[in-house]
Design a protein around this motif. Structure first.
Motif, PDB file in Angstrom:
ATOM      1  N   GLY A   1       0.800  -1.212   0.000  1.00 17.79           N
ATOM      2  CA  GLY A   1       0.000   0.000   0.000  1.00 17.79           C
ATOM      3  C   GLY A   1       0.834   1.263   0.000  1.00 17.79           C
ATOM      4  O   GLY A   1       2.043   1.233  -0.195  1.00 17.79           O
ATOM      5  N   MET A   2       0.187   2.393   0.234  1.00 16.64           N
ATOM      6  CA  MET A   2       0.875   3.664   0.388  1.00 16.64           C
ATOM      7  C   MET A   2       1.469   3.712   1.801  1.00 16.64           C
ATOM      8  O   MET A   2       1.216   2.821   2.607  1.00 16.64           O
ATOM      9  N   ALA A   3       2.233   4.744   2.102  1.00 19.63           N
ATOM     10  CA  ALA A   3       2.879   4.768   3.422  1.00 19.63           C
ATOM     11  C   ALA A   3       3.034   6.190   3.940  1.00 19.63           C
ATOM     12  O   ALA A   3       3.170   7.146   3.171  1.00 19.63           O
TER      13      ALA A   3
ATOM     14  N   ASN B   1       6.368  12.488  12.529  1.00 20.19           N
ATOM     15  CA  ASN B   1       5.189  12.369  11.662  1.00 20.19           C
ATOM     16  C   ASN B   1       5.494  12.992  10.301  1.00 20.19           C
ATOM     17  O   ASN B   1       5.672  14.212  10.186  1.00 20.19           O
ATOM     18  N   ILE B   2       5.551  12.146   9.267  1.00 21.25           N
ATOM     19  CA  ILE B   2       5.970  12.598   7.936  1.00 21.25           C
ATOM     20  C   ILE B   2       5.052  12.016   6.856  1.00 21.25           C
ATOM     21  O   ILE B   2       4.717  10.825   6.903  1.00 21.25           O
ATOM     22  N   CYS B   3       4.663  12.850   5.900  1.00 26.07           N
ATOM     23  CA  CYS B   3       3.932  12.406   4.708  1.00 26.07           C
ATOM     24  C   CYS B   3       4.650  12.950   3.475  1.00 26.07           C
ATOM     25  O   CYS B   3       5.253  14.015   3.525  1.00 26.07           O
ATOM     26  N   VAL B   4       4.548  12.229   2.378  1.00 22.73           N
ATOM     27  CA  VAL B   4       5.079  12.688   1.092  1.00 22.73           C
ATOM     28  C   VAL B   4       3.950  12.624   0.066  1.00 22.73           C
ATOM     29  O   VAL B   4       3.287  11.591  -0.076  1.00 22.73           O
TER      30      VAL B   4
ATOM     31  N   PRO C   1       4.677   6.243  -1.088  1.00 22.34           N
ATOM     32  CA  PRO C   1       5.679   5.624  -0.210  1.00 22.34           C
ATOM     33  C   PRO C   1       7.113   5.878  -0.650  1.00 22.34           C
ATOM     34  O   PRO C   1       7.881   4.954  -0.880  1.00 22.34           O
ATOM     35  N   TRP C   2       7.492   7.152  -0.800  1.00 21.03           N
ATOM     36  CA  TRP C   2       8.837   7.474  -1.277  1.00 21.03           C
ATOM     37  C   TRP C   2       9.884   7.329  -0.186  1.00 21.03           C
ATOM     38  O   TRP C   2       9.579   7.355   1.012  1.00 21.03           O
ATOM     39  N   GLY C   3      11.136   7.232  -0.610  1.00 22.21           N
ATOM     40  CA  GLY C   3      12.238   7.048   0.316  1.00 22.21           C
ATOM     41  C   GLY C   3      12.448   8.211   1.264  1.00 22.21           C
ATOM     42  O   GLY C   3      13.128   8.071   2.291  1.00 22.21           O
TER      43      GLY C   3
END
Length: 221
Positions: A48-50, A97-100, A82-84
Motif C-alpha cells: 500500500g501507500m505509506a 510524523n511525515i507524509c510525502v 511511499p517514497w524514500g
C-alpha cells in the motif's frame, strides 16, 4: 518504494522550526520512471501507500488524507506515496510524523479498487510477471530530464500549531540524484570528520540543494 530525492530540503525546513513534530513534503514534476524504480514500485505495491506516524512506518490506502497543495504551479489534488523521503527525512530531522505527496492523476474508481489491486499483487506469480515487464521500459532520456524540473514543497508544523511553508525548484529527480551523488563523492575526498552513516545534507547541510546545477534557491512562502 519509489524514487527518493533525499538531498537537503528536510534539513533546511527543520532549521526554520527546530521543534517541529510534523513534516509534509510534496513533489510536482515529471514522474516518468526508470526500470529500477518501476520494478521497486510493483514489487511493493501490495503493502500500500505509506506515511510515518510517531516514528513508525504505517501503510495506508490509496486515498489516505488526500489534500490540495499549491506547489508553485497552482493548486492540485494530491495523494500520499511511499517514497524514500519517509526514511531520509526522518533520519535527518527525527520528526516523527511525515507524509510525502505528489499530484493525484487517478480517479475515485482507482481508490476504491486499490484494496483489490493489493490483494492480486500479493499472489507471488503476479508481481513477478509485472516486474519483468517493468524492467523493459525506457526511463527518461537526457532530453526529457533536461526539460522536466521538479517543484519541491514542504509544510512543517510544531505542537503549538506554528506552520512554516517553503519551496525550491530543482532539475529532474534522476538528474538531482546523479548530481547529488557526484557532489557527495567529491566532498568526501577531503573529508576529515567522524565516520558513520549520513544523508548528504547531514554532511553538507541544506546548501547542497541550492548548489545543485540548475537548482533555484529556497523560498519561504
Amino acid at each position: 518504494m519509489m524514487l527518493s530525492l533525499p538531498i537537503a530540503w528536510p534539513f533546511f525546513w527543520h532549521q526554520q522550526l527546530p521543534d517541529a513534530n510534523e513534516l509534509v513534503l510534496g513533489f510536482d514534476g515529471d514522474m516518468a520512471l526508470s526500470p529500477g524504480t518501476s520494478k521497486t514500485l510493483w514489487e511493493n505495491i501490495h503493502l500500500g501507500m505509506a506515511v510515518r506516524r510517531k516514528g513508525e512506518m504505517k501503510f495506508v490506502g490509496r486515498g489516505f488524507q488526500m489534500r490540495t497543495i499549491d506547489y508553485g504551479r497552482g493548486p492540485k489534488l494530491s495523494s500520499v506515496i511511499p517514497w524514500g523521503d519517509l526514511n531520509t527525512a526522518y533520519w535527518q530531522t527525527n520528526i516523527p510524523n511525515i507524509c510525502v505527496y505528489i499530484p493525484f492523476s487517478g480517479s475515485k474508481l482507482e481508490i476504491l479498487l486499490f484494496p483489490l489491486v493489493k490483494l492480486v499483487m500479493s499472489i507471488p506469480f503476479v508481481p513477478k510477471r509485472i516486474v519483468a515487464k517493468a524492467a523493459k521500459i525506457q526511463g527518461p532520456n537526457a532530453g526529457k530530464r533536461a526539460n522536466k524540473g521538479v517543484q519541491v514543497w514542504c509544510e512543517i508544523k510544531n505542537a503549538s500549531g506554528k506552520v512554516v511553508t517553503a519551496s525550491i525548484e530543482v532539475p529532474n529527480g534522476y538528474t538531482v540524484a546523479m548530481d547529488g551523488i557526484i557532489m557527495t563523492a567529491d566532498y568526501l575526498r577531503d573529508y576529515q570528520g567522524k565516520g558513520g552513516c549520513f544523508t548528504p545534507s547531514q554532511l553538507m547541510e541544506h546548501t547542497l540543494a541550492e548548489q545543485l546545477p540548475g537548482a533555484a534557491s529556497f523560498k519561504v512562502l
